[in-house]
Design an enzyme around this catalytic site. Structure first.
Site, PDB file in Angstrom:
ATOM      1  N   ARG A 126       8.804  50.758  90.487  1.00 41.46           N
ATOM      2  CA  ARG A 126       9.247  50.643  89.084  1.00 41.46           C
ATOM      3  C   ARG A 126       9.571  49.216  88.667  1.00 41.46           C
ATOM      4  O   ARG A 126      10.339  48.987  87.742  1.00 41.46           O
ATOM      5  CB  ARG A 126      10.439  51.544  88.803  1.00 41.46           C
ATOM      6  CG  ARG A 126      10.111  52.998  88.948  1.00 41.46           C
ATOM      7  CD  ARG A 126      11.087  53.883  88.220  1.00 41.46           C
ATOM      8  NE  ARG A 126      10.758  55.275  88.461  1.00 41.46           N
ATOM      9  CZ  ARG A 126      11.106  55.920  89.570  1.00 41.46           C
ATOM     10  NH1 ARG A 126      11.829  55.322  90.486  1.00 41.46           N
ATOM     11  NH2 ARG A 126      10.740  57.173  89.740  1.00 41.46           N
ATOM     12  N   LYS A 148       2.618  39.552  79.104  1.00 35.73           N
ATOM     13  CA  LYS A 148       1.552  40.568  79.097  1.00 35.73           C
ATOM     14  C   LYS A 148       0.827  40.517  80.431  1.00 35.73           C
ATOM     15  O   LYS A 148       0.355  39.454  80.848  1.00 35.73           O
ATOM     16  CB  LYS A 148       0.551  40.269  77.981  1.00 35.73           C
ATOM     17  CG  LYS A 148       0.949  40.838  76.644  1.00 35.73           C
ATOM     18  CD  LYS A 148      -0.291  41.282  75.888  1.00 35.73           C
ATOM     19  CE  LYS A 148      -0.450  40.529  74.601  1.00 35.73           C
ATOM     20  NZ  LYS A 148      -1.733  40.840  73.942  1.00 35.73           N
ATOM     21  N   GLU A 190      -8.163  27.448  74.653  1.00 31.47           N
ATOM     22  CA  GLU A 190      -6.901  28.100  74.271  1.00 31.47           C
ATOM     23  C   GLU A 190      -5.895  27.083  73.722  1.00 31.47           C
ATOM     24  O   GLU A 190      -5.086  27.412  72.851  1.00 31.47           O
ATOM     25  CB  GLU A 190      -6.288  28.848  75.464  1.00 31.47           C
ATOM     26  CG  GLU A 190      -7.210  29.875  76.129  1.00 31.47           C
ATOM     27  CD  GLU A 190      -7.286  31.230  75.424  1.00 31.47           C
ATOM     28  OE1 GLU A 190      -6.710  31.398  74.332  1.00 31.47           O
ATOM     29  OE2 GLU A 190      -7.954  32.133  75.988  1.00 31.47           O
ATOM     30  N   LYS A 248       2.948  29.036  71.784  1.00 36.45           N
ATOM     31  CA  LYS A 248       2.979  30.395  72.333  1.00 36.45           C
ATOM     32  C   LYS A 248       4.423  30.864  72.477  1.00 36.45           C
ATOM     33  O   LYS A 248       4.759  32.005  72.172  1.00 36.45           O
ATOM     34  CB  LYS A 248       2.241  30.450  73.675  1.00 36.45           C
ATOM     35  CG  LYS A 248       2.329  31.839  74.312  1.00 36.45           C
ATOM     36  CD  LYS A 248       1.048  32.400  74.811  1.00 36.45           C
ATOM     37  CE  LYS A 248       1.225  33.865  75.189  1.00 36.45           C
ATOM     38  NZ  LYS A 248       0.149  34.412  75.977  1.00 36.45           N
ATOM     39  N   GLU A 258       4.305  42.475  70.586  1.00 31.14           N
ATOM     40  CA  GLU A 258       3.119  42.516  69.720  1.00 31.14           C
ATOM     41  C   GLU A 258       3.227  43.571  68.623  1.00 31.14           C
ATOM     42  O   GLU A 258       2.345  44.401  68.432  1.00 31.14           O
ATOM     43  CB  GLU A 258       1.836  42.704  70.544  1.00 31.14           C
ATOM     44  CG  GLU A 258       0.598  42.322  69.741  1.00 31.14           C
ATOM     45  CD  GLU A 258      -0.635  42.033  70.584  1.00 31.14           C
ATOM     46  OE1 GLU A 258      -0.511  41.745  71.776  1.00 31.14           O
ATOM     47  OE2 GLU A 258      -1.733  42.081  70.005  1.00 31.14           O
ATOM     48  N   ARG A 262       2.510  38.407  66.907  1.00 30.80           N
ATOM     49  CA  ARG A 262       1.842  38.049  68.163  1.00 30.80           C
ATOM     50  C   ARG A 262       0.331  38.236  68.096  1.00 30.80           C
ATOM     51  O   ARG A 262      -0.425  37.577  68.821  1.00 30.80           O
ATOM     52  CB  ARG A 262       2.433  38.864  69.314  1.00 30.80           C
ATOM     53  CG  ARG A 262       1.970  38.380  70.660  1.00 30.80           C
ATOM     54  CD  ARG A 262       2.850  38.899  71.774  1.00 30.80           C
ATOM     55  NE  ARG A 262       2.324  38.498  73.062  1.00 30.80           N
ATOM     56  CZ  ARG A 262       3.019  38.525  74.191  1.00 30.80           C
ATOM     57  NH1 ARG A 262       4.260  38.942  74.188  1.00 30.80           N
ATOM     58  NH2 ARG A 262       2.473  38.150  75.311  1.00 30.80           N
ATOM     59  N   ASN A 266      -4.552  36.167  68.884  1.00 27.26           N
ATOM     60  CA  ASN A 266      -5.911  36.661  69.113  1.00 27.26           C
ATOM     61  C   ASN A 266      -6.973  35.926  68.306  1.00 27.26           C
ATOM     62  O   ASN A 266      -8.113  36.375  68.230  1.00 27.26           O
ATOM     63  CB  ASN A 266      -5.995  38.153  68.797  1.00 27.26           C
ATOM     64  CG  ASN A 266      -5.266  38.977  69.834  1.00 27.26           C
ATOM     65  OD1 ASN A 266      -5.228  38.617  71.002  1.00 27.26           O
ATOM     66  ND2 ASN A 266      -4.658  40.067  69.401  1.00 27.26           N
ATOM     67  N   HIS A 269     -10.493  35.949  69.342  1.00 32.15           N
ATOM     68  CA  HIS A 269     -10.616  36.865  70.477  1.00 32.15           C
ATOM     69  C   HIS A 269     -11.304  38.188  70.144  1.00 32.15           C
ATOM     70  O   HIS A 269     -11.866  38.818  71.033  1.00 32.15           O
ATOM     71  CB  HIS A 269      -9.241  37.151  71.092  1.00 32.15           C
ATOM     72  CG  HIS A 269      -8.770  36.058  72.011  1.00 32.15           C
ATOM     73  ND1 HIS A 269      -8.537  34.775  71.574  1.00 32.15           N
ATOM     74  CD2 HIS A 269      -8.502  36.041  73.334  1.00 32.15           C
ATOM     75  CE1 HIS A 269      -8.140  34.031  72.594  1.00 32.15           C
ATOM     76  NE2 HIS A 269      -8.112  34.771  73.674  1.00 32.15           N
ATOM     77  N   HIS A 273     -14.032  38.833  72.653  1.00 29.38           N
ATOM     78  CA  HIS A 273     -14.081  40.005  73.536  1.00 29.38           C
ATOM     79  C   HIS A 273     -15.402  40.756  73.387  1.00 29.38           C
ATOM     80  O   HIS A 273     -15.948  41.266  74.361  1.00 29.38           O
ATOM     81  CB  HIS A 273     -12.915  40.949  73.243  1.00 29.38           C
ATOM     82  CG  HIS A 273     -11.612  40.464  73.805  1.00 29.38           C
ATOM     83  ND1 HIS A 273     -10.397  40.920  73.361  1.00 29.38           N
ATOM     84  CD2 HIS A 273     -11.342  39.561  74.771  1.00 29.38           C
ATOM     85  CE1 HIS A 273      -9.436  40.303  74.038  1.00 29.38           C
ATOM     86  NE2 HIS A 273      -9.974  39.477  74.891  1.00 29.38           N
ATOM     87  N   HIS A 285     -14.376  33.404  79.691  1.00 23.69           N
ATOM     88  CA  HIS A 285     -13.475  33.789  78.605  1.00 23.69           C
ATOM     89  C   HIS A 285     -13.304  32.644  77.590  1.00 23.69           C
ATOM     90  O   HIS A 285     -13.409  32.847  76.388  1.00 23.69           O
ATOM     91  CB  HIS A 285     -12.123  34.205  79.200  1.00 23.69           C
ATOM     92  CG  HIS A 285     -11.089  34.561  78.183  1.00 23.69           C
ATOM     93  ND1 HIS A 285     -11.160  35.723  77.429  1.00 23.69           N
ATOM     94  CD2 HIS A 285      -9.968  33.916  77.786  1.00 23.69           C
ATOM     95  CE1 HIS A 285     -10.107  35.769  76.622  1.00 23.69           C
ATOM     96  NE2 HIS A 285      -9.369  34.690  76.816  1.00 23.69           N
TER      97      HIS A 285
END
Ligand SMILES: NC(=O)c1ccc[n+]([C@@H]2O[C@H](COP(=O)([O-])OP(=O)(O)OC[C@H]3O[C@@H](n4cnc5c(N)ncnc54)[C@H](O)[C@@H]3O)[C@@H](O)[C@H]2O)c1
Ligand SMILES: [Zn+2]
Length: 386
Positions: A126, A148, A190, A248, A258, A262, A266, A269, A273, A285
């Site tokens: 956990r 994330k 980025e 960031k 998010e 947030r 993206n 992105h 993606h 990427h």
């Protein structure tokens, strides 16, 4: 006690704040930095097959000297291994090392290792403490910050994941000396993204050529004298990296889960993606993000959201870093690729309530969310930028 040789950026988070310690030679202070946090004695250092041979021994030694009992777990390098299998492999290693709830995990590597090991740390018993030691520019500027974590699924990127805030991020710029030039460029994609989203000065510093000059000489410098590249990177990338981290940090502090703002991270992105997906994740990427940024900047121009010069400026800066600004080559040049990309986007999980949500620039340093941009305009911009 703070080390004045290093920059420390504090990030607030719902699970308690953490420091990003940034500088040259921070790795050698790792034992002391984690020692101050009062983490457990047992640690598993998670890394990949490229990074472990370069830095794992040093990291294990510094942790051992700091009084920790450290074991190593290595996953195969590459996005293709950011998978459930690698999570299981890490969990096995945690069990083998006798890691209990008081133990912790250190991710030593790029975004792939950080995301995968972080996810393993978030589910193991956990959740156990987690420290990020990013070794790519991308991971330093972006993926190691904000909590994330996750892995890919055959049916889409990052489909399995969690929020797991690190207890500490230790970025040592010296390790960038061994990073292939194309990966440095991907990290810069980025960093440039951060400038477009929220820091005109950051973008301007890159645009005025001070930084791009180094990159044009990077392959030459690296081949002839790796230490010189480190030196050049020192004086040039450092400032833009620090500013990108600040962009960031601000966003993830205001919107840790998010719920809104947030999503601005993206930028580029949604298209990026789709390009990655349509190439079976064979595209870097950072390349896909650069291509995606060009598409959204052009789209913003076509929709009258920003002036026409913006896209040109962003393309010039990306190009100066050796980043591709057209998305077709090498493997999406065929007729029908626009349709394929469009379909991939329709499946993108970032669709909000069945709508296509895009981040579009209004100016350098300012972006906004736009829902349901017209399909026809999107497809014609895709055609133009192929
Ligand atoms: N969690 C987030 O918020 C977030 C944000 C952005 C990106 N990401 C994820 O990050 C991943 C991309 O990260 P990345 O670009 O760091 O990729 P990566 O981890 O695959 O690293 C790129 C390559 O460089 C190698 N490498 C790493 N450090 C090195 C070093 N110092 N010297 C030599 N080689 C080195 C790696 O083994 C790999 O082959 C993607 O999966 C993306 O989804 C996550
Ligand atoms: Zn990204």
């Amino acid at each position: 006690m703070r080390d004045t040789r290093f920059d420390t950026i504090r990030v607030q988070s719902p699970e308690g704040g953490y420091d990003i310690v940034l500088g040259h030679g921070t790795l050698d202070s790792l034992g002391r930095l984690v020692g101050e946090l009062g983490l457990g004695r047992k640690v598993v250092v998670a890394s990949d097959t490229n990074v472990a041979p370069l830095y794992a021994e040093r990291v294990l030694a510094v942790l051992t000297r700091g009084g920790f009992e450290a074991a190593l777990a290595v996953m195969p390098a590459g996005e293709g291994h950011k998978s459930w299998d690698s999570v299981e492999m890490f969990v096995e290693a945690f069990l083998d090392a006798g890691l209990d709830r008081g133990g912790w995990v250190a991710a030593l590597g790029g975004g792939v290792v950080g995301d995968t090991a972080g996810f393993a740390a978030s589910v193991y018993m956990r959740g156990v403490d987690f420290v990020q030691i990013p070794t790519t520019l991308l991971a330093m500027a972006d993926s190691s910050i904000g909590g994330k974590v996750g892995v890919d699924h055959m049916r889409g990127k990052n489909l399995l994941g969690a929020f797991k805030q690190p207890r500490l991020v230790v970025a040592d710029l010296d390790v960038l000396a061994s990073l292939p030039a194309e990966q440095v460029a991907c990290g810069m994609a980025e960093v440039i993204k951060a400038g477009v989203i929220g820091d005109e000065v950051l973008f301007g510093g890159i645009d005025d050529g001070r930084v791009s000059y180094v990159m044009r000489h990077t392959s030459y410098v690296m081949r002839d004298d790796p230490s010189r590249m480190t030196y050049d990177l020192r004086s040039t990338i450092y400032d833009s990296l620090r500013r990108a981290i600040e962009v960031k940090r601000g966003i993830v502090e205001r919107d840790p889960y998010e719920a809104g703002e947030r999503a601005l991270l993206n930028l580029g992105h949604t298209f990026g993606h789709a390009f990655e997906k349509c190439t079976g994740y064979n595209r870097l990427h950072g390349y896909a993000v650069a291509q995606g940024m060009v598409v959204v900047c052009r789209l913003a121009g076509a929709l009258g959201i920003c002036d026409d010069g913006l896209a040109e400026r962003v393309e010039r800066v990306l190009g100066a870093w050796g980043l591709p600004v057209r998305w077709g080559a090498p493997d999406l040049e065929y007729k029908g690729a626009v349709e394929r990309v469009w379909e991939a986007m329709m499946l993108d999980k970032k669709r909000a309530n069945g709508r296509l949500r895009l981040v579009l620039p209004e100016a350098i340093g300012r972006v906004r969310l736009v829902d349901d941009a017209p399909e026809g305009t999107i497809k014609s911009v895709l055609m133009e930028t192929k």
